[in-house]
Design a protein around this motif. Structure first.
Motif, PDB file in Angstrom:
ATOM      1  N   ARG B  44       0.795  -1.117  -0.052  1.00 44.61           N
ATOM      2  CA  ARG B  44       0.110   0.013  -0.057  1.00 44.61           C
ATOM      3  C   ARG B  44       1.036   1.373   0.028  1.00 44.61           C
ATOM      4  O   ARG B  44       0.729   1.939   0.907  1.00 44.61           O
ATOM      5  CB  ARG B  44      -0.871   0.020   1.110  1.00 44.61           C
ATOM      6  CG  ARG B  44      -1.712  -1.453   1.155  1.00 44.61           C
ATOM      7  CD  ARG B  44      -2.482  -1.321   2.506  1.00 44.61           C
ATOM      8  NE  ARG B  44      -3.630  -0.373   2.340  1.00 44.61           N
ATOM      9  CZ  ARG B  44      -4.887  -0.484   1.636  1.00 44.61           C
ATOM     10  NH1 ARG B  44      -4.900  -1.804   1.134  1.00 44.61           N
ATOM     11  NH2 ARG B  44      -5.805   0.441   1.638  1.00 44.61           N
ATOM     12  N   LYS B  45       1.565   1.367  -1.032  1.00 41.05           N
ATOM     13  CA  LYS B  45       2.428   2.421  -1.187  1.00 41.05           C
ATOM     14  C   LYS B  45       1.726   3.786  -1.486  1.00 41.05           C
ATOM     15  O   LYS B  45       0.495   3.734  -2.110  1.00 41.05           O
ATOM     16  CB  LYS B  45       3.239   2.407  -2.353  1.00 41.05           C
ATOM     17  CG  LYS B  45       4.431   1.411  -2.020  1.00 41.05           C
ATOM     18  CD  LYS B  45       5.903   1.831  -1.623  1.00 41.05           C
ATOM     19  CE  LYS B  45       6.900   0.847  -1.736  1.00 41.05           C
ATOM     20  NZ  LYS B  45       7.265   0.798  -0.565  1.00 41.05           N
ATOM     21  N   PRO B  46       1.664   4.974  -0.966  1.00 41.95           N
ATOM     22  CA  PRO B  46       1.129   6.112  -1.401  1.00 41.95           C
ATOM     23  C   PRO B  46       1.226   6.610  -2.892  1.00 41.95           C
ATOM     24  O   PRO B  46       2.298   6.398  -3.181  1.00 41.95           O
ATOM     25  CB  PRO B  46       1.613   7.211  -0.200  1.00 41.95           C
ATOM     26  CG  PRO B  46       2.756   6.664   0.233  1.00 41.95           C
ATOM     27  CD  PRO B  46       2.760   5.211   0.071  1.00 41.95           C
ATOM     28  N   TYR B  47       0.074   6.991  -3.136  1.00 41.51           N
ATOM     29  CA  TYR B  47       0.312   7.736  -4.585  1.00 41.51           C
ATOM     30  C   TYR B  47      -0.635   8.676  -4.771  1.00 41.51           C
ATOM     31  O   TYR B  47      -1.530   8.765  -3.886  1.00 41.51           O
ATOM     32  CB  TYR B  47       0.055   6.630  -5.762  1.00 41.51           C
ATOM     33  CG  TYR B  47      -1.195   5.731  -5.742  1.00 41.51           C
ATOM     34  CD1 TYR B  47      -1.191   4.742  -4.600  1.00 41.51           C
ATOM     35  CD2 TYR B  47      -2.137   6.091  -6.356  1.00 41.51           C
ATOM     36  CE1 TYR B  47      -2.462   3.894  -4.650  1.00 41.51           C
ATOM     37  CE2 TYR B  47      -3.258   5.601  -6.323  1.00 41.51           C
ATOM     38  CZ  TYR B  47      -3.530   4.316  -5.487  1.00 41.51           C
ATOM     39  OH  TYR B  47      -4.776   3.721  -5.274  1.00 41.51           O
ATOM     40  N   VAL B  48      -0.574   9.497  -5.967  1.00 44.76           N
ATOM     41  CA  VAL B  48      -1.512  10.322  -6.217  1.00 44.76           C
ATOM     42  C   VAL B  48      -2.447  10.179  -7.673  1.00 44.76           C
ATOM     43  O   VAL B  48      -1.717   9.633  -8.349  1.00 44.76           O
ATOM     44  CB  VAL B  48      -0.587  11.802  -6.420  1.00 44.76           C
ATOM     45  CG1 VAL B  48      -1.672  12.998  -6.744  1.00 44.76           C
ATOM     46  CG2 VAL B  48      -0.122  12.116  -5.098  1.00 44.76           C
ATOM     47  N   ARG B  49      -3.344  10.461  -7.493  1.00 45.40           N
ATOM     48  CA  ARG B  49      -4.350   9.961  -8.721  1.00 45.40           C
ATOM     49  C   ARG B  49      -4.749  11.441  -9.088  1.00 45.40           C
ATOM     50  O   ARG B  49      -5.011  12.499  -8.461  1.00 45.40           O
ATOM     51  CB  ARG B  49      -5.540   9.245  -8.228  1.00 45.40           C
ATOM     52  CG  ARG B  49      -5.261   7.934  -7.834  1.00 45.40           C
ATOM     53  CD  ARG B  49      -6.504   7.242  -7.449  1.00 45.40           C
ATOM     54  NE  ARG B  49      -7.804   7.816  -7.631  1.00 45.40           N
ATOM     55  CZ  ARG B  49      -8.311   8.332  -6.474  1.00 45.40           C
ATOM     56  NH1 ARG B  49      -8.185   7.892  -5.548  1.00 45.40           N
ATOM     57  NH2 ARG B  49      -9.708   8.733  -6.835  1.00 45.40           N
ATOM     58  N   VAL B  50      -5.221  11.517 -10.373  1.00 42.07           N
ATOM     59  CA  VAL B  50      -5.913  12.562 -11.123  1.00 42.07           C
ATOM     60  C   VAL B  50      -7.329  12.235 -11.184  1.00 42.07           C
ATOM     61  O   VAL B  50      -7.665  11.128 -11.502  1.00 42.07           O
ATOM     62  CB  VAL B  50      -5.257  12.980 -12.589  1.00 42.07           C
ATOM     63  CG1 VAL B  50      -6.438  13.809 -13.219  1.00 42.07           C
ATOM     64  CG2 VAL B  50      -3.942  13.425 -12.487  1.00 42.07           C
ATOM     65  N   VAL B  51      -8.316  13.138 -10.570  1.00 39.78           N
ATOM     66  CA  VAL B  51      -9.660  12.682 -10.612  1.00 39.78           C
ATOM     67  C   VAL B  51     -10.462  13.565 -11.874  1.00 39.78           C
ATOM     68  O   VAL B  51      -9.911  14.772 -12.123  1.00 39.78           O
ATOM     69  CB  VAL B  51     -10.300  13.246  -9.422  1.00 39.78           C
ATOM     70  CG1 VAL B  51     -11.822  12.799  -9.489  1.00 39.78           C
ATOM     71  CG2 VAL B  51      -9.713  12.576  -8.340  1.00 39.78           C
ATOM     72  N   ARG B 181       4.774   9.636 -15.134  1.00 41.27           N
ATOM     73  CA  ARG B 181       5.550   9.442 -13.815  1.00 41.27           C
ATOM     74  C   ARG B 181       4.460   9.241 -12.674  1.00 41.27           C
ATOM     75  O   ARG B 181       4.806   8.351 -11.681  1.00 41.27           O
ATOM     76  CB  ARG B 181       5.950  10.856 -13.416  1.00 41.27           C
ATOM     77  CG  ARG B 181       7.494  10.801 -13.709  1.00 41.27           C
ATOM     78  CD  ARG B 181       8.287  11.748 -13.019  1.00 41.27           C
ATOM     79  NE  ARG B 181       7.952  13.074 -13.069  1.00 41.27           N
ATOM     80  CZ  ARG B 181       7.993  13.979 -14.298  1.00 41.27           C
ATOM     81  NH1 ARG B 181       8.636  13.550 -15.156  1.00 41.27           N
ATOM     82  NH2 ARG B 181       7.529  15.141 -14.248  1.00 41.27           N
ATOM     83  N   ARG B 182       3.257   9.793 -12.711  1.00 37.01           N
ATOM     84  CA  ARG B 182       2.456   9.781 -11.407  1.00 37.01           C
ATOM     85  C   ARG B 182       1.674   8.493 -11.653  1.00 37.01           C
ATOM     86  O   ARG B 182       1.529   7.702 -10.557  1.00 37.01           O
ATOM     87  CB  ARG B 182       1.187  10.756 -11.385  1.00 37.01           C
ATOM     88  CG  ARG B 182       0.486  10.703 -10.460  1.00 37.01           C
ATOM     89  CD  ARG B 182      -0.815  11.738 -10.667  1.00 37.01           C
ATOM     90  NE  ARG B 182      -0.385  13.157 -11.061  1.00 37.01           N
ATOM     91  CZ  ARG B 182      -0.805  13.454 -12.324  1.00 37.01           C
ATOM     92  NH1 ARG B 182      -1.353  12.738 -13.141  1.00 37.01           N
ATOM     93  NH2 ARG B 182      -0.277  14.788 -12.859  1.00 37.01           N
ATOM     94  N   ARG B 185       3.543   3.100 -13.526  1.00 34.99           N
ATOM     95  CA  ARG B 185       4.937   2.848 -12.873  1.00 34.99           C
ATOM     96  C   ARG B 185       5.637   1.912 -13.586  1.00 34.99           C
ATOM     97  O   ARG B 185       5.100   0.835 -14.199  1.00 34.99           O
ATOM     98  CB  ARG B 185       4.727   2.185 -11.428  1.00 34.99           C
ATOM     99  CG  ARG B 185       4.083   3.164 -10.592  1.00 34.99           C
ATOM    100  CD  ARG B 185       4.031   2.689  -9.228  1.00 34.99           C
ATOM    101  NE  ARG B 185       3.332   3.568  -8.331  1.00 34.99           N
ATOM    102  CZ  ARG B 185       2.896   3.146  -6.978  1.00 34.99           C
ATOM    103  NH1 ARG B 185       3.050   1.721  -6.653  1.00 34.99           N
ATOM    104  NH2 ARG B 185       2.142   3.690  -6.334  1.00 34.99           N
ATOM    105  N   PRO B 210      -6.754   2.483  -8.862  1.00 34.73           N
ATOM    106  CA  PRO B 210      -7.086   2.297  -7.486  1.00 34.73           C
ATOM    107  C   PRO B 210      -8.039   1.450  -7.010  1.00 34.73           C
ATOM    108  O   PRO B 210      -8.280   1.114  -5.815  1.00 34.73           O
ATOM    109  CB  PRO B 210      -7.755   3.869  -7.329  1.00 34.73           C
ATOM    110  CG  PRO B 210      -8.080   4.095  -8.788  1.00 34.73           C
ATOM    111  CD  PRO B 210      -7.174   3.472  -9.662  1.00 34.73           C
ATOM    112  N   ASP B 213      -5.043  -3.383  -5.512  1.00 34.64           N
ATOM    113  CA  ASP B 213      -3.499  -3.288  -4.983  1.00 34.64           C
ATOM    114  C   ASP B 213      -2.666  -3.132  -6.638  1.00 34.64           C
ATOM    115  O   ASP B 213      -2.958  -4.023  -7.138  1.00 34.64           O
ATOM    116  CB  ASP B 213      -2.937  -4.351  -4.129  1.00 34.64           C
ATOM    117  CG  ASP B 213      -3.846  -3.964  -2.696  1.00 34.64           C
ATOM    118  OD1 ASP B 213      -3.961  -2.586  -2.534  1.00 34.64           O
ATOM    119  OD2 ASP B 213      -3.943  -4.914  -1.878  1.00 34.64           O
ATOM    120  N   PHE B 214      -1.468  -2.371  -6.121  1.00 39.35           N
ATOM    121  CA  PHE B 214      -0.595  -2.533  -7.208  1.00 39.35           C
ATOM    122  C   PHE B 214       0.141  -3.797  -7.588  1.00 39.35           C
ATOM    123  O   PHE B 214       0.623  -4.214  -8.316  1.00 39.35           O
ATOM    124  CB  PHE B 214       0.334  -1.324  -6.970  1.00 39.35           C
ATOM    125  CG  PHE B 214       1.270  -1.232  -8.427  1.00 39.35           C
ATOM    126  CD1 PHE B 214       0.651  -0.555  -9.380  1.00 39.35           C
ATOM    127  CD2 PHE B 214       2.628  -1.391  -8.582  1.00 39.35           C
ATOM    128  CE1 PHE B 214       1.234  -0.301 -10.691  1.00 39.35           C
ATOM    129  CE2 PHE B 214       3.316  -1.219  -9.469  1.00 39.35           C
ATOM    130  CZ  PHE B 214       2.806  -0.581 -10.727  1.00 39.35           C
TER     131      PHE B 214
END
Lengths: 567, 317
Positions: B44-51, B181-182, B185, B210, B213-214
């Motif tokens: 559960r690594k943190p990441y940022v999403r575009v909504v 990048r965001r 991966r 999302p 899990d990755f």
């Protein structure tokens, strides 16, 4: 339909049984009320405790979350105000934490900083958005934008700059079907950006859940314990009371030697002592009364016997005088006649007294024989006809055509009928006297009806008392002893039958004698009605036409002094 | 009865009080040693999403295009439902963005004066330098000689009652370097070389979804097999038909739960070589997420081997 009715009947019966048990068992009532009260107390207590606990926990978490969100806000605002492309930190790890790089917009950098601050444990998630600029909308991790409720959004938008709004509610995550409880904190910052923080309350929920489980367990245990204690204590009280009740019942049934065991010196022991004293006193008094009445009965019997011998002598002397009355002057002759008549009455009274004292001593026996009741009635009527003619009374007989056989003591039954007829002649005022005989499968009955002044209300039973008269001032005209009806009732009772009276002022009187056909059988009903049929008919007819005029009260108002009462 | 009830109530109070006093944190006691555990959850690594945001009727053509570019970068909805709202109904039906990704940098929407109010159609041009592309298999190809800034794409727009809409768009996702990048991966997939002795790296870009899990995305991509460039040179030890049920952590282990087809590896290959190879592939692939955790492979939630022993790929800790 029938099944439904059956079920309903069974349910009603069960409800009745339950109600009876409820009303009879003190223990059940005490245990139930203890249960209800303790459940209420425990529930109130538990709910209060739980609310307090929940409030404390959620408040604590909210305060911590608010602190974190406010400190984040400053950092986000700083990042947003920084022009892009000024970050020197190079991108190092491929799959590790996201790192800002030169090409990122300031919004991206702020979001990445937030994602990293929340850390691997994902303590919280963040949404940063600006609806005025297309595409300025970032979220960290799996938080679903649905978690921003409309009211929170509205409050953030309407609120002032940097005014933090928080709300506990449901948080939605991608990849999870069910929402989770959590705190959503929103704030509006410069340039139209809105920042939302989402703190899950899953751990707090688990904690509160386990606390609630414990509370429920303790509560249930407590209630059960209280019920058990109530049951035990009530048993200690109820058991002696139950014993006392049984003893009282036996005492009432005549077992005067019944006593309670006295244990200890408490309230219940004192109750038992008092009970025993009461029983002893009662037994003593009853014994004394019994002795007294025995003495009285013996006295009556002895007196009657003792009177007999001198009476015989007096009678013989009086007979001599009576036969020689033609030789006396008018006054002396009249005296001899009077003496003769009064002596006859004295003699019959003495006979009756002896008879009744035999009943009191329990010495009366039945000489049962199967006879036709019609013959018995005819014999009694024939005996009374002479007297009836003297009083101007006519007899009307209503006898069934077929024989009415019954096992009775014909001598006693004849005496009863003679007494009834005698009584009817005396109070019938010379009007018609109707004698009816009825029979059914189990019983025979004879009704003697006169049309005299009748009886007042309440006198139906008094007439059978010894020496009772309706008007004490009135003398007995044809020399009844005052014991005839009393003896008759004793005779009827000895047969296992009934002797009952009915009377209404102005309507006359009816006496009904009902006897079982078989000696010793129990009498369940009478073939004849106690109220004469014509009166019954008139009564229903009148009640039907003018229901306002109650016949019973009307008759009582019309009451005239009835003279005399019994033979 | 009364004194008894009062006593009962007192008992209840005493119990509650006793319970309450238990809950107070103890302030005494000896020091207790703490055994250090692995911190956090590597899955559960943190990441940022575009909504993605829906277009608004008052937006200018430039804003509509800008919103569309962002909506393409959003991975929240797999079918690009919101991105399609920027297109006319006709264009939305025909759009097939799954074909591939064009990566560009220094993107800029050419500033032109706003069209007059009564204009019914216009055109917005996106300028930028193409730096690479990602094909349908996730393979990233960098443009060997980065081109200069040029017009990347022109978006013809028409005015509809709901606002400006794009009428024509290429069957490709246009994403910036920052988007890549965001959200994409780089992941190394490990496959067996032709000698079945060593592992070969097949590097792909995997979008961050999302909804899962990755790590699950990684294993699923591994199961899909190598990309076209390596297809003939390497082999996949994971038996055909194997599917992933779940990836989760348990007692500092990463558990990879596969379906029953994975057990076919026991019978294939020489001396259980296929099992070792399969474990190595999974282990090395997931090793990118964390270097300290052990990986265990299970079949339908049960230990891998029928005799109940587990299949573990250990790493020195």
């Amino acid at each position: 339909m029938q099944i439904v009715r059956g079920v309903r009947r069974r349910a009603r019966r069960a409800a009745g049984r339950l109600r009876r048990v409820w009303r009879r068992s003190l223990q059940l009532r005490v245990v139930t009320s203890t249960l209800v009260i303790s459940v209420a107390v425990v529930a109130v207590l538990g709910v209060t405790l739980m609310q307090q606990f929940t409030k404390t926990v959620v408040e604590g978490r909210t305060n911590a979350a608010l602190t974190e969100a406010i400190s984040d806000r400053a950092s986000i605002v700083g990042q947003l105000n920084q022009p892009p492309g000024e970050v020197s930190k190079p991108s190092t790890t491929g799959l590790g934490d996201p790192a800002p790089s030169a090409g990122d917009s300031s919004l991206d950098r702020a979001a990445i900083a937030m994602a990293n601050r929340a850390g691997e444990a994902s303590r919280y998630t963040v949404i940063i958005k600006n609806e005025a600029i297309p595409g300025e909308y970032r979220a960290t991790n799996e938080i679903d934008p649905r978690s921003i409720t409309a009211d929170l959004q509205q409050k953030v938008r309407d609120g002032r700059l940097n005014d933090t709004q928080s709300r506990t509610g449901e948080l939605y995550y991608f990849g999870k079907a069910q929402p989770e409880p959590g705190i959503a904190i929103g704030v509006k910052v410069e340039n139209g950006y809105e920042i939302y923080h989402f703190f899950p309350l899953t751990e707090e929920e688990n904690l509160l859940w386990s606390v609630r489980q414990t509370l429920v367990g303790v509560g249930v245990g407590l209630v059960v314990l209280l019920a058990a204690i109530a049951s035990l204590v009530t048993r200690q009280v109820v058991t002696p009371v139950r014993l006392a009740r049984q003893a009282a019942e036996r005492l009432a049934a005549g077992q005067l030697e019944e006593r309670l065991k006295v244990r200890g010196e408490d309230d219940l022991a004192r109750l038992a002592t008092s009970f025993n004293e009461m029983a002893a006193n009662l037994a003593l008094k009853i014994h004394q009364l019994e002795e007294l009445s025995q003495v009285q009965r013996q006295f009556v019997s002895d007196v009657s016997h003792e009177l007999r011998t001198p009476l015989t002598t007096v009678r013989m002397a009086a007979d001599l005088l009576y036969e020689a009355r033609a030789d006396f002057d008018a006054a002396a002759s009249r005296s001899a006649e009077l003496m003769q008549a009064q002596l006859e009455r004295f003699e019959s009274m003495l006979t009756d007294l002896l008879e009744i004292s035999r009943y009191d001593a329990g010495a009366a026996t039945l000489d049962v024989d199967s006879v036709d009741m019609r013959d018995v009635v005819l014999r009694a009527v024939a005996d009374s006809e002479a007297l009836g003619e003297k009083q101007g009374a006519r007899f009307a007989l209503r006898l069934p055509s077929e024989p009415c056989m019954a096992e009775v003591d014909s001598r006693r039954v004849e005496r009863i009928l003679r007494n009834l007829l005698f009584n009817a002649i005396e109070h019938g005022e010379g009007k018609e006297i109707v004698v009816t005989v009825g029979a059914d499968r189990d019983a025979v009955a004879v009704a003697v009806r006169d049309h005299g002044v009748g009886l007042r209300a309440g006198e139906e039973n008094l007439v059978f008392d010894r020496f009772w008269r309706a008007d004490p001032s009135r003398a007995r005209t044809i020399g009844g002893t005052g014991l005839g009806l009393a003896i008759s009732r004793e005779d009827a009772t000895l047969h296992g039958g009934w002797l009952q009276a009915w009377g209404v002022p102005g309507e006359g009187t009816q006496f009904r004698l009902s006897l079982p056909r078989v000696a010793g059988a129990e009498l369940k009903g009478s073939p004849l009605s106690l109220v004469p049929p014509e009166i019954e008919m008139r009564r229903t007819w009148r009640a039907h036409i003018t229901p306002v005029l109650s016949p019973a009260t009307g008759e009582r108002v019309l009451d005239v002094t009835r003279e005399g009462g019994s033979a | 009865m009364r004194p008894h009830r009062v006593g009962a109530a007192g008992l209840a109070l005493a119990l509650v009080w006793a319970g309450a006093s238990c809950a107070v944190i103890p302030t005494g006691g000896p020091p207790v040693s703490y055994e250090e555990q692995v911190q956090g959850d590597p899955l559960r690594k943190p990441y940022v999403r575009v909504v993605a945001t829906e277009p608004r009727s008052e937006w200018t053509p430039q804003q509509v295009v800008s919103g569309f570019l962002n909506a393409m970068a959003s991975l929240d909805d797999p079918g690009w439902k919101i991105a399609r709202k920027y297109l006319t109904a006709e264009a939305a039906r025909g759009w097939r963005p799954q074909v591939g990704v064009t990566v560009y940098d220094k993107g800029q929407i050419v500033k032109v004066p706003l069209p007059p109010d009564d204009a019914m159609e216009t055109e917005v041009t996106l300028k930028g330098a193409v730096t690479g592309s990602i094909d349908g298999e996730g393979k990233y190809r960098a443009r060997s000689r980065p081109g200069g800034e040029s017009n990347l794409q022109s978006f013809p727009l028409i005015k509809t009652p709901q606002g400006w809409r794009i009428t024509e768009v290429l069957n490709v996702l246009l994403l910036t370097e920052a988007d890549i990048r965001r959200s994409y991966r780089p992941v190394k997939l490990y496959y067996l070389d032709h000698l079945q002795k060593g592992l070969v790296v097949d590097e792909v870009r995997i979008p961050v979804d999302p909804a899962q899990d990755f790590a699950e995305s990684m294993v699923r991509r591994l199961l899909d097999g190598p990309t076209g460039t390596l297809k003939d040179a390497v082999s996949n030890a994971l038996p055909a038909g194997t599917e992933l049920r779940r990836v989760f952590t348990e007692d500092d282990k990463i558990i990879v739960d596969l379906n029953e087809a994975a057990a076919n590896a026991i019978s294939s290959g020489a001396r259980g070589g296929a099992v070792d190879a399969m474990a190595a592939q999974i282990g090395w692939t997931l090793n990118q997420l964390t270097e300290r955790w052990e990986v265990e492979v299970r079949v339908n939630g049960e230990p891998f081997y029928p005799d109940g022993s587990a299949l573990r790929v250990g790493f020195d800790r």
